[in-house]
Write a protein that holds these residues in place. Structure first.
Motif, PDB file in Angstrom:
ATOM      1  N   ARG A 595     -38.312  -2.389 -17.244  1.00 46.34           N
ATOM      2  CA  ARG A 595     -38.130  -3.761 -16.741  1.00 46.34           C
ATOM      3  C   ARG A 595     -37.911  -4.744 -17.890  1.00 46.34           C
ATOM      4  N   LYS A 596     -38.666  -4.563 -18.976  1.00 40.14           N
ATOM      5  CA  LYS A 596     -38.482  -5.437 -20.133  1.00 40.14           C
ATOM      6  C   LYS A 596     -37.084  -5.257 -20.736  1.00 40.14           C
ATOM      7  N   THR A 599     -34.511  -6.913 -18.543  1.00 36.73           N
ATOM      8  CA  THR A 599     -34.572  -8.373 -18.718  1.00 36.73           C
ATOM      9  C   THR A 599     -33.849  -8.801 -19.994  1.00 36.73           C
ATOM     10  N   ASN A 600     -34.085  -8.092 -21.090  1.00 37.40           N
ATOM     11  CA  ASN A 600     -33.444  -8.439 -22.365  1.00 37.40           C
ATOM     12  C   ASN A 600     -31.931  -8.244 -22.310  1.00 37.40           C
ATOM     13  N   THR A 602     -30.049  -8.284 -19.620  1.00 41.21           N
ATOM     14  CA  THR A 602     -29.506  -9.306 -18.716  1.00 41.21           C
ATOM     15  C   THR A 602     -29.326 -10.636 -19.439  1.00 41.21           C
ATOM     16  N   LYS A 603     -30.303 -10.985 -20.286  1.00 38.33           N
ATOM     17  CA  LYS A 603     -30.182 -12.229 -21.063  1.00 38.33           C
ATOM     18  C   LYS A 603     -28.968 -12.183 -21.985  1.00 38.33           C
TER      19      LYS A 603
END
Length: 750
Positions: A595-596, A599-600, A602-603
């Motif tokens: 998940r982390k 998230t990274n 996607t950013k």
């Protein structure tokens, strides 16, 4: 000046030989008035050293006489922080700070009463079945606790200046308690209200809260009051979310008899608040934390209360605010800071908890074992073991015997066998509870030809591919392929952790080919357990590493833990539960890491998209160059944007591919997790249905002798509760399926 603010109220060189609060405040005020615009630091001190709030409150009251605008900004900052803190623990500190500002004539009593009543109204609405959501009672309780816990710092002033209003608040709290759900036992909120009512009937007199503002009362009355506006209230929806967001701060253990702590009930509460605040705000500096805890501004001794508070945090359920290691270090530093008093108190607490060990939750019991073994390792493993030698006369499954056994085994992990044997020389019979000194149980010590040949090939550093060809030709025709290969490779890797990891990395393909499915992986785990049967630590490490290299699955580990060879050991050893816990932790850590990463990534994808959009907008913009309209922004900006797009554009495609792959891995992991949870609870259900009686098992521990079967049931149900509580966030999304397929009525009732 910062040091003066930080050290106010302490004995130290900053304030010379004086320990009088009035002298400290006057000295600090003489300096801080020249640094009058340093408000953020002053407010930070009040928030992060909350046991000094009365001193900071008085200081602000004196500043209010000279610079009303500065103090107005402080009050506005407090209110803004208070609004932001309504969904976190800081609200309690800020409410205490506002109460202290009331004592220093900075805010009006009526304003504080409005804050109290707003919080109380929100609490009452929350537990109202028609208007609110009773599932969020923990939030409502939290608000009421915040109100009550601030009164020792300003109840006297409120009772003097607005007696009817504060009485109305207390009556409102009593009314709230009458409509909230309670399970029949006196809980923390009811106990705290009793303490506050006792304090009120005693004229609001207590020893543990300094009142330095009284020394400046004649000056402070000339100060200007600053208003506080009413804040907006948050709302919620689920009981579990509420319990997570508003955890109970402390659950008193009452380890020691009442005569060991001869203080008023409200003084006990205040000292607990001091200790918990210091633990919370100084968690990054353990020595400073221990120093503050040992020197609280109270006129009585509190070592027993300090020990109870620390153990209440170590054993707090569902989880303490910090890792057990932090509390271990604080206890160790306190023993060194107070060598004449605190070590004996800690030892007394351990003895008292040992006597109650059968009544302690299984997860708390495990934490106590981990803490105690680590604590002893910092003090040369010295303990009067002869006091507990009688546990050898108890059955192997008796909780006290299991506790001593697990502590000694943990000590061996932290040191070495001979050292721990030496530490129990005054109770040498306890050597029976130590693990066997010889850690390996190699089945082919006699030099079986195939095993010896395999060892030779490993020493020659043959590849995994060559090894598999040889195994297919030479060992497969012979019965016991898995046993020969696993035992031999484990024996080669038995010299150290590094040797084990090297063997698993180099010959992981061999294990993977021999154990392609769950059944074979269970057999592999049995071989690991057999080889390391006398070394619990190496068994756990080997299985953990195998799962890390994906040689065994988490489902295979669950199946092995609940296999007949292990089920009978559930109540006499923590080994199986440790391995199961490691497997679940690794499973959910993988999901968290995915998940982390998503998230990274996607950013980074959004950065690339935004750069492209910004470039397109700049290219379509009309601008003037030498008086002529030109399509496009100024050249310097265009060049920068094009450079950014080129850099991010090259990586965007690979980022999107990586994102797609990670999302696929996450979906697969979540799907596997659902299967894992079903298997885990089905396994618990299977073994419990075999041993639980047809009706609900109720054991009266006072009037009934607990037998082995009852203890097995209590231990297994205890670990079931512990795992369910620990992984509640992951279990909730699958509750519907679990309830329909697994949660048998007998299971739920038990």
């Amino acid at each position: 000046w910062k040091t003066l603010l930080l050290r106010i109220g302490e004995k130290g060189p900053e304030y010379g030989t004086s320990s009088d609060y009035k002298d400290h405040i006057e000295t600090c005020f003489g300096v801080i008035r020249r640094e009058i615009e340093r408000s953020p630091f002053l407010l930070q001190c009040a928030e992060q050293l909350p046991h000094k709030i009365p001193l900071y409150g008085t200081l602000i009251g004196l500043l209010n006489l000279e610079n009303e605008d500065f103090v107005r900004r402080i009050v506005e900052s407090v209110q803004a922080n208070f609004q932001d803190a309504l969904n976190c623990n800081s609200i309690r500190i800020l409410l205490r700070f506002m109460t202290s500002l009331l004592c220093s004539k900075v805010i009006q009593p009526a304003s504080l009463i409005v804050v109290f009543e707003t919080l109380l109204s929100s609490a009452a609405t929350t537990v109202d079945e028609e208007k609110g959501n009773p599932s969020w009672q923990p939030q409502a309780d939290f608000y009421v606790i915040c109100i009550l816990s601030s009164l020792p710092w300003g109840g006297s002033e409120l009772a003097e200046q607005v007696p009817d209003e504060i009485e109305r608040v207390l009556v409102g709290i009593q009314a709230y308690l009458s409509i909230r759900f309670h399970n029949g036992e006196k809980d923390f909120v009811e106990d705290l209200l009793d303490r506050i009512q006792s304090l009120a009937s005693n004229g609001w007199k207590l020893d543990s809260v300094p009142r330095p503002h009284l020394s400046f009362e004649a000056q402070l009355v000339a100060g200007k009051f600053h208003p506080i506006k009413c804040m907006e209230q948050p709302s919620g929806k689920q009981k579990h979310d509420a319990l997570t967001r508003y955890p109970q701060r402390i659950r008193r253990l009452n380890i020691f008899p009442a005569n060991k702590m001869e203080v008023q009930p409200i003084d006990r509460f205040v000292v607990e608040e001091y200790l918990l605040d210091v633990l919370f705000f100084l968690n990054g500096c353990r020595k400073e934390c221990a120093s503050y805890m040992a020197n609280l501004p109270v006129p009585f001794r509190y070592e027993y209360l300090m020990a109870e508070t620390l153990f209440s945090q170590i054993l707090l359920l569902p989880q303490p605010p910090f890792k057990t290691l932090y509390y271990t270090l604080v206890v160790m530093d306190l023993c060194k800071a107070l060598p004449g008093a605190f070590p004996a108190v800690v030892a007394g607490a351990v003895r008292a908890l040992f006597e109650k060990i059968s009544d302690i939750d299984m997860e708390s019991r495990t934490r106590l074992i981990l803490w105690f073994s680590h604590h002893l390792s910092n003090f040369q493993f010295i303990w009067p073991w002869e006091e507990w030698a009688y546990v050898l006369d108890l059955p192997k499954w008796a909780p006290k015997r299991v506790f001593v056994q697990e502590v000694l085994q943990r000590e061996v992990r932290l040191s070495y066998w001979d050292k721990i044997k030496q530490s129990i020389e005054n109770a040498s019979a306890l050597e029976e509870l130590l693990p066997a000194k010889a850690g390996q149980n190699f089945m082919y010590e006699e030099g079986k030809e195939l095993s010896a040949e395999l060892s030779k090939k490993v020493k020659e550093k043959q590849t995994a591919r060559d090894m598999m060809v040889w195994i297919d030709e030479m060992i497969h025709p012979v019965h016991g392929t898995l046993s020969v290969v696993v035992q031999t490779l484990l024996d080669i890797g038995s010299k150290s952790f590094t040797h084990l990891v090297t063997v698993l990395e180099r010959y992981g393909q061999v294990f993977a080919k021999l154990c392609p499915d769950s059944d074979k992986q269970v057999m592999l785990l049995s071989q690991v357990s057999t080889y390391w049967k006398d070394n619990v630590q190496m068994t756990a490490v080997a299985i953990d590493r195998m799962m890390g290299y994906r040689l065994v699955s988490n489902q295979a580990i669950v199946r092995w833990v609940f296999s007949p060879e292990n089920v009978d050991q559930f109540h006499v050893s923590d080994q199986q539960w440790e391995i199961l816990g490691n497997a679940l932790n690794k499973t959910y850590n993988r999901i968290s890491d995915l998940r982390k990463e998503i998230t990274n990534i996607t950013k980074n994808v959004l950065v690339a998209e935004n750069a492209r959009v910004e470039l397109e907008a700049a290219e379509s913009k009309l601008s003037l160059v030498e008086g002529e309209p030109v399509l496009g922004d100024n050249p310097a900006k265009m060049k920068r944007l094009k450079s950014t797009v080129e850099k991010t554009g090259e990586a965007e495609l690979s980022l999107r591919e990586s994102l797609e792959a990670k999302e696929a891995l996450l979906n697969r992991a979540l799907s596997e997790t659902e299967v894992l949870l079903l298997l885990l609870f089905q396994s618990f259900l299977g073994v419990l249905k075999e041993r639980l009686p047809d009706s609900t098992m109720e054991v009266d521990t006072e009037n009934c002798e607990i037998g082995e079967r009852e203890q097995w049931c209590l231990s297994t149900l205890g670990y079931l509760t512990a795992f369910t509580r620990q992984y509640a966030n992951e279990i909730w999304p699958h509750m519907e399926k679990l309830e329909s397929e697994v949660f048998h009525p007998l299971f739920l009732q038990a």
